[in-house]
Scaffold this motif. Structure first.
Motif, mmCIF file in Angstrom:
data_model
loop_
_atom_site.group_PDB
_atom_site.id
_atom_site.type_symbol
_atom_site.label_atom_id
_atom_site.label_comp_id
_atom_site.label_asym_id
_atom_site.label_seq_id
_atom_site.Cartn_x
_atom_site.Cartn_y
_atom_site.Cartn_z
ATOM 1 N N ARG A 223 0.990 -1.268 0.057
ATOM 2 C CA ARG A 223 -0.043 -0.049 -0.119
ATOM 3 C C ARG A 223 0.774 1.310 -0.040
ATOM 4 O O ARG A 223 0.738 2.210 0.795
ATOM 5 C CB ARG A 223 -1.087 -0.030 1.104
ATOM 6 C CG ARG A 223 -1.717 -1.467 1.204
ATOM 7 C CD ARG A 223 -3.160 -1.117 1.899
ATOM 8 N NE ARG A 223 -4.213 -1.243 1.152
ATOM 9 C CZ ARG A 223 -5.186 -1.011 0.933
ATOM 10 N NH1 ARG A 223 -5.339 -0.074 2.138
ATOM 11 N NH2 ARG A 223 -6.255 -0.780 0.040
ATOM 12 N N VAL A 224 1.826 1.227 -0.925
ATOM 13 C CA VAL A 224 2.549 2.697 -1.037
ATOM 14 C C VAL A 224 1.888 3.542 -1.744
ATOM 15 O O VAL A 224 1.575 3.418 -3.007
ATOM 16 C CB VAL A 224 4.050 2.086 -1.533
ATOM 17 C CG1 VAL A 224 4.638 3.462 -1.832
ATOM 18 C CG2 VAL A 224 4.723 1.018 -1.139
ATOM 19 N N LYS A 225 1.913 4.752 -1.080
ATOM 20 C CA LYS A 225 1.187 5.866 -1.658
ATOM 21 C C LYS A 225 2.061 6.946 -2.320
ATOM 22 O O LYS A 225 3.227 7.083 -1.677
ATOM 23 C CB LYS A 225 0.427 6.446 -0.629
ATOM 24 C CG LYS A 225 -0.676 5.644 -0.185
ATOM 25 C CD LYS A 225 -1.908 6.544 0.991
ATOM 26 C CE LYS A 225 -2.587 5.656 1.592
ATOM 27 N NZ LYS A 225 -3.126 4.594 0.982
ATOM 28 N N THR A 226 1.708 7.167 -3.506
ATOM 29 C CA THR A 226 2.563 8.284 -4.377
ATOM 30 C C THR A 226 1.484 9.576 -4.558
ATOM 31 O O THR A 226 0.402 9.369 -4.422
ATOM 32 C CB THR A 226 3.236 7.808 -5.316
ATOM 33 O OG1 THR A 226 2.123 7.614 -6.501
ATOM 34 C CG2 THR A 226 3.865 6.352 -5.115
ATOM 35 N N PRO A 227 2.142 10.348 -5.069
ATOM 36 C CA PRO A 227 1.104 11.643 -5.281
ATOM 37 C C PRO A 227 0.282 11.330 -6.595
ATOM 38 O O PRO A 227 -0.629 12.083 -6.713
ATOM 39 C CB PRO A 227 2.180 12.721 -5.773
ATOM 40 C CG PRO A 227 3.390 12.735 -4.965
ATOM 41 C CD PRO A 227 3.507 10.988 -5.107
ATOM 42 N N GLU B 171 -1.317 4.490 -5.841
ATOM 43 C CA GLU B 171 -1.056 3.719 -4.921
ATOM 44 C C GLU B 171 -0.464 2.409 -5.494
ATOM 45 O O GLU B 171 -1.037 2.120 -6.607
ATOM 46 C CB GLU B 171 -2.121 3.217 -3.946
ATOM 47 C CG GLU B 171 -1.728 2.335 -2.950
ATOM 48 C CD GLU B 171 -2.817 2.027 -1.879
ATOM 49 O OE1 GLU B 171 -3.320 1.013 -1.813
ATOM 50 O OE2 GLU B 171 -3.223 2.987 -1.129
ATOM 51 N N ILE B 172 0.485 1.881 -4.966
ATOM 52 C CA ILE B 172 1.187 0.601 -5.397
ATOM 53 C C ILE B 172 0.593 -0.535 -4.428
ATOM 54 O O ILE B 172 0.927 -0.436 -2.894
ATOM 55 C CB ILE B 172 2.457 0.765 -5.570
ATOM 56 C CG1 ILE B 172 3.080 1.796 -6.732
ATOM 57 C CG2 ILE B 172 3.268 -0.882 -6.086
ATOM 58 C CD1 ILE B 172 4.333 2.039 -6.550
ATOM 59 N N ARG C 136 -5.710 1.686 -15.971
ATOM 60 C CA ARG C 136 -5.354 1.168 -14.654
ATOM 61 C C ARG C 136 -3.980 0.982 -14.428
ATOM 62 O O ARG C 136 -3.276 1.416 -13.675
ATOM 63 C CB ARG C 136 -6.263 0.008 -14.025
ATOM 64 C CG ARG C 136 -7.821 0.433 -13.877
ATOM 65 C CD ARG C 136 -8.476 -0.952 -13.272
ATOM 66 N NE ARG C 136 -9.833 -0.385 -13.112
ATOM 67 C CZ ARG C 136 -10.818 -1.169 -13.799
ATOM 68 N NH1 ARG C 136 -10.650 -1.787 -14.744
ATOM 69 N NH2 ARG C 136 -12.096 -0.836 -13.434
ATOM 70 N N LEU C 137 -3.502 0.234 -15.534
ATOM 71 C CA LEU C 137 -2.150 -0.202 -15.472
ATOM 72 C C LEU C 137 -1.116 1.187 -15.649
ATOM 73 O O LEU C 137 -0.162 1.284 -14.953
ATOM 74 C CB LEU C 137 -1.836 -1.191 -16.413
ATOM 75 C CG LEU C 137 -1.893 -2.491 -16.257
ATOM 76 C CD1 LEU C 137 -1.839 -3.390 -17.409
ATOM 77 C CD2 LEU C 137 -1.115 -2.944 -15.045
ATOM 78 N N GLY C 138 -1.756 1.805 -16.430
ATOM 79 C CA GLY C 138 -0.825 3.415 -16.598
ATOM 80 C C GLY C 138 -0.602 4.102 -15.433
ATOM 81 O O GLY C 138 0.346 4.852 -15.147
ATOM 82 N N ALA D 236 2.741 5.886 -10.701
ATOM 83 C CA ALA D 236 3.230 5.547 -9.362
ATOM 84 C C ALA D 236 4.409 4.880 -9.248
ATOM 85 O O ALA D 236 5.313 5.468 -8.256
ATOM 86 C CB ALA D 236 2.143 4.787 -8.572
ATOM 87 N N VAL D 237 4.858 4.070 -10.061
ATOM 88 C CA VAL D 237 6.097 3.324 -9.799
ATOM 89 C C VAL D 237 6.976 4.034 -10.280
ATOM 90 O O VAL D 237 8.028 4.400 -9.580
ATOM 91 C CB VAL D 237 6.028 2.001 -10.931
ATOM 92 C CG1 VAL D 237 7.660 1.634 -11.086
ATOM 93 C CG2 VAL D 237 5.456 0.863 -10.372
#
Length: 116
Positions: free
Chosen positions: A32-36, A39-40, A72-74, A79-80
């Motif tokens: 559950r890594v949140k980015t601006p 989320e990953i 969704r993958l984009g 985020a990655v």
């Protein structure tokens, strides 16, 4: 109420996916890594490879085929880009995987699901 049920189902799916990855020899680096930009769900490592994993849960196995799409993958890929440097610190290869889950079926792991 529906949102709370969906959130709980999603969290449970992520726990199941992480356990399945561990059984396959992966180490879970983060969840559950949140980015601006999004989320990953899971970040896992095995050997010289770091996988950024999107987990999708559906109530019916037949719905898994449409659970993930390019849009969704984009978002996951964006985020990655924000955090890959924090997890691939020694020149590891990186990829985006998807794990699809539904009751009564084994996890479906799609390796390298994002290839722009």
């Amino acid at each position: 109420m529906k949102r709370q049920i969906a959130e709980k189902s999603g969290r449970n799916a992520e726990l199941r996916a992480a356990a399945w990855l561990r059984l396959k020899g992966w180490s879970i680096l983060a969840s559950r890594v949140k980015t601006p930009v999004g989320e990953i769900d899971l970040i896992a490592k095995r050997g010289g490879l770091v996988a950024f994993v999107e987990v999708k849960w559906r109530r019916a196995k037949s719905d898994l085929d449409t659970a993930i799409d390019e849009r969704r993958l984009g978002r996951v890929a964006a985020a990655v880009e924000c955090v890959a440097h924090e997890y691939a610190t020694r020149g590891e290869d990186i990829r985006i995987d998807v794990i699809l889950l539904a009751p009564g079926s084994l996890p479906r792991h799609i390796a390298n699901a994002w290839q722009p």
